[in-house]
Design a protein around this motif. Structure first.
Motif, PDB file in Angstrom:
ATOM      1  N   ALA A 162      -4.902   3.789  -2.442  1.00 37.17           N
ATOM      2  CA  ALA A 162      -3.745   4.654  -2.686  1.00 37.17           C
ATOM      3  C   ALA A 162      -4.177   5.991  -3.278  1.00 37.17           C
ATOM      4  O   ALA A 162      -3.705   7.055  -2.858  1.00 37.17           O
ATOM      5  CB  ALA A 162      -2.759   3.951  -3.621  1.00 37.17           C
ATOM      6  N   ALA A 163      -5.106   5.948  -4.236  1.00 35.75           N
ATOM      7  CA  ALA A 163      -5.563   7.184  -4.873  1.00 35.75           C
ATOM      8  C   ALA A 163      -6.348   8.050  -3.896  1.00 35.75           C
ATOM      9  O   ALA A 163      -6.170   9.274  -3.842  1.00 35.75           O
ATOM     10  CB  ALA A 163      -6.419   6.846  -6.096  1.00 35.75           C
ATOM     11  N   ILE A 164      -7.218   7.426  -3.098  1.00 37.57           N
ATOM     12  CA  ILE A 164      -8.030   8.178  -2.137  1.00 37.57           C
ATOM     13  C   ILE A 164      -7.144   8.801  -1.054  1.00 37.57           C
ATOM     14  O   ILE A 164      -7.314   9.966  -0.684  1.00 37.57           O
ATOM     15  CB  ILE A 164      -9.093   7.262  -1.512  1.00 37.57           C
ATOM     16  N   SER A 185       0.834  -1.204   0.000  1.00 34.01           N
ATOM     17  CA  SER A 185       0.000   0.000   0.000  1.00 34.01           C
ATOM     18  C   SER A 185       0.863   1.246   0.000  1.00 34.01           C
ATOM     19  O   SER A 185       0.585   2.216  -0.721  1.00 34.01           O
ATOM     20  CB  SER A 185      -0.914   0.017   1.228  1.00 34.01           C
ATOM     21  N   GLY A 186       1.921   1.238   0.816  1.00 38.95           N
ATOM     22  CA  GLY A 186       2.785   2.402   0.915  1.00 38.95           C
ATOM     23  C   GLY A 186       3.447   2.741  -0.403  1.00 38.95           C
ATOM     24  O   GLY A 186       3.548   3.919  -0.789  1.00 38.95           O
ATOM     25  N   ALA A 187       3.909   1.726  -1.130  1.00 42.62           N
ATOM     26  CA  ALA A 187       4.562   1.971  -2.415  1.00 42.62           C
ATOM     27  C   ALA A 187       3.595   2.585  -3.418  1.00 42.62           C
ATOM     28  O   ALA A 187       3.948   3.522  -4.157  1.00 42.62           O
ATOM     29  CB  ALA A 187       5.136   0.666  -2.959  1.00 42.62           C
ATOM     30  N   LEU A 188       2.367   2.075  -3.451  1.00 37.25           N
ATOM     31  CA  LEU A 188       1.367   2.620  -4.365  1.00 37.25           C
ATOM     32  C   LEU A 188       0.991   4.048  -3.973  1.00 37.25           C
ATOM     33  O   LEU A 188       0.824   4.920  -4.830  1.00 37.25           O
ATOM     34  CB  LEU A 188       0.122   1.731  -4.370  1.00 37.25           C
ATOM     35  N   ILE A 189       0.856   4.290  -2.672  1.00 38.19           N
ATOM     36  CA  ILE A 189       0.527   5.645  -2.207  1.00 38.19           C
ATOM     37  C   ILE A 189       1.663   6.604  -2.527  1.00 38.19           C
ATOM     38  O   ILE A 189       1.437   7.750  -2.943  1.00 38.19           O
ATOM     39  CB  ILE A 189       0.218   5.638  -0.700  1.00 38.19           C
ATOM     40  N   GLY A 190       2.906   6.154  -2.344  1.00 39.84           N
ATOM     41  CA  GLY A 190       4.043   7.000  -2.666  1.00 39.84           C
ATOM     42  C   GLY A 190       4.005   7.450  -4.119  1.00 39.84           C
ATOM     43  O   GLY A 190       4.258   8.629  -4.431  1.00 39.84           O
ATOM     44  N   LEU A 218       9.773   8.922   2.352  1.00 43.37           N
ATOM     45  CA  LEU A 218       9.346   7.529   2.469  1.00 43.37           C
ATOM     46  C   LEU A 218      10.003   6.907   3.690  1.00 43.37           C
ATOM     47  O   LEU A 218      11.238   6.842   3.773  1.00 43.37           O
ATOM     48  CB  LEU A 218       9.737   6.761   1.208  1.00 43.37           C
ATOM     49  N   ALA A 219       9.185   6.442   4.628  1.00 41.16           N
ATOM     50  CA  ALA A 219       9.719   5.939   5.890  1.00 41.16           C
ATOM     51  C   ALA A 219       9.271   4.510   6.136  1.00 41.16           C
ATOM     52  O   ALA A 219       8.096   4.171   5.937  1.00 41.16           O
ATOM     53  CB  ALA A 219       9.256   6.835   7.048  1.00 41.16           C
ATOM     54  N   GLY A 220      10.204   3.695   6.558  1.00 36.31           N
ATOM     55  CA  GLY A 220       9.908   2.314   6.894  1.00 36.31           C
ATOM     56  C   GLY A 220      10.837   1.831   7.988  1.00 36.31           C
ATOM     57  O   GLY A 220      11.834   2.488   8.302  1.00 36.31           O
ATOM     58  N   ARG A 221      10.512   0.673   8.556  1.00 38.19           N
ATOM     59  CA  ARG A 221      11.353   0.152   9.638  1.00 38.19           C
ATOM     60  C   ARG A 221      12.770  -0.136   9.145  1.00 38.19           C
ATOM     61  O   ARG A 221      13.735   0.048   9.875  1.00 38.19           O
ATOM     62  CB  ARG A 221      10.712  -1.119  10.220  1.00 38.19           C
ATOM     63  N   ARG A 222      12.886  -0.605   7.904  1.00 40.51           N
ATOM     64  CA  ARG A 222      14.207  -0.863   7.313  1.00 40.51           C
ATOM     65  C   ARG A 222      14.456   0.136   6.187  1.00 40.51           C
ATOM     66  O   ARG A 222      13.559   0.439   5.401  1.00 40.51           O
ATOM     67  CB  ARG A 222      14.290  -2.301   6.785  1.00 40.51           C
TER      68      ARG A 222
END
Length: 330
Positions: free
Chosen positions: A285-287, A22-27, A39-43
């Motif tokens: 992602a679009a919304i 989801s995060g990649a699509l939203i980005g 872009l933030a993630g645990r790794r």
């Protein structure tokens, strides 16, 4: 080139959970709207790869590692961000500290939660958000924004607030991520929730199971503890509200997503609406991206669902969704 911690500077959006599907699509959706993205993630490695891919396509993207459960890590990631978009679930357990950090820093917050406790909990902070001058938005995804859109459309054509509302949705997804699965499991642990005579009623999961026909198919459904319930209640003002979830054991193939709403007027008249769009995660992602863009453009402080803040056109504008009212294209 993407930037790592130590040289983050400023960004329009801090996207938490960007390493997930989801995060990649939203980005990508945020970048397509011309917004700079952190872009933030645990790794670091997965978000760094995504930042490089977006930058190669002309976007402004940064990457950083963050642990949303660690206050210092979260505070460092927040610095210089104009708004936070949170995709890290289960939201009932993990959104609270992020919301608190945003309120303390005066940074707007958006999430894609659809767990009833998470949606209700954020909306319950309306007074605090207004006092601090901060915009908080929850449910900026297919669920609950799609059913909320339909309720708002139906209420618009009624002479008075409805007596009862029922909503349901079925998201077609290419694959269900681990984060979504964890959120569903956490939500279902609440049992069946409904509003009756304005009071929240909790019963064993499976109570009130029935069959609804929408999206051209008969679907076994049951009342569920989802954010759609609270969004529909607030959008309609109805005393009796039920939000149904399809029985997961009868899941259908395909990636078309559909939402349904029914309102019963005080005169007993029943009106229905449906919303159709494509794959559910892409729709979310679009919304989410469009909601975030509009928050950045200026919005009233407080705690909101997307529809109550930006109106019933948000979801169709963002996703190209098709809506029918009583079977007639709207």
């Amino acid at each position: 080139m993407p930037t790592r911690r130590g040289g983050l500077g400023t960004s329009d959006v801090l996207l938490l959970g960007a390493a997930g599907n989801s995060g990649a699509l939203i980005g990508a959706e945020l970048a397509a709207r011309g917004l700079s993205v952190r872009l933030a993630g645990r790794r670091l490695a997965p978000v760094d790869d995504l930042a490089r891919a977006l930058t190669a396509r002309g976007a402004s993207a940064q990457a950083c590692a963050v642990d949303v459960d660690e206050p210092d890590s979260l505070s460092a990631a927040l610095a210089g961000a104009r708004v936070v978009l949170n995709t890290v679930g289960p939201f009932t357990r993990r959104a609270g500290p992020v919301i608190a950090a945003c309120l303390a820093a005066g940074v707007p917050y958006v999430d894609i939660a659809n767990e009833f406790p998470a949606v209700w909990g954020l909306l319950d902070r309306d007074g605090e958000a207004r006092e601090r001058g901060v915009v908080l938005v929850t449910g900026a995804g297919f669920g609950p924004a799609a059913t909320e859109t339909l309720v708002l459309r139906l209420v618009e054509v009624m002479a008075s607030p409805p007596r009862g509302v029922r909503v349901a949705s079925a998201a077609g997804v290419t694959r269900q991520t681990e984060g979504v699965t964890q959120s569903i499991v956490a939500a279902l642990g609440q049992g069946a929730l409904t509003y009756r005579d304005g009071r929240l009623v909790r019963e064993p999961l499976g109570s009130g199971a029935t069959e609804l026909t929408f999206g051209g198919a008969a679907r076994p459904v049951f009342p569920a503890p989802v954010g759609d319930l609270e969004a529909a209640r607030r959008a309609s003002g109805a005393a009796d509200v039920v939000a149904y979830q399809p029985d997961p054991s009868t899941r259908r193939s395909g990636t078309d997503s559909v939402a349904w709403a029914e309102v019963t007027g005080r005169d007993g008249r029943i009106r229905t609406a449906e919303l159709h769009l494509g794959e559910g995660v892409r729709a979310t992602a679009a919304i989410a991206a469009e909601t975030t863009r509009r928050v950045l453009a200026g919005a009233m402080p407080g705690a909101w669902t997307p529809g109550r803040l930006f109106g019933a056109d948000l979801v169709p504008d963002a996703s190209g969704a098709r809506i029918t009212l009583d079977g007639v294209p709207a």
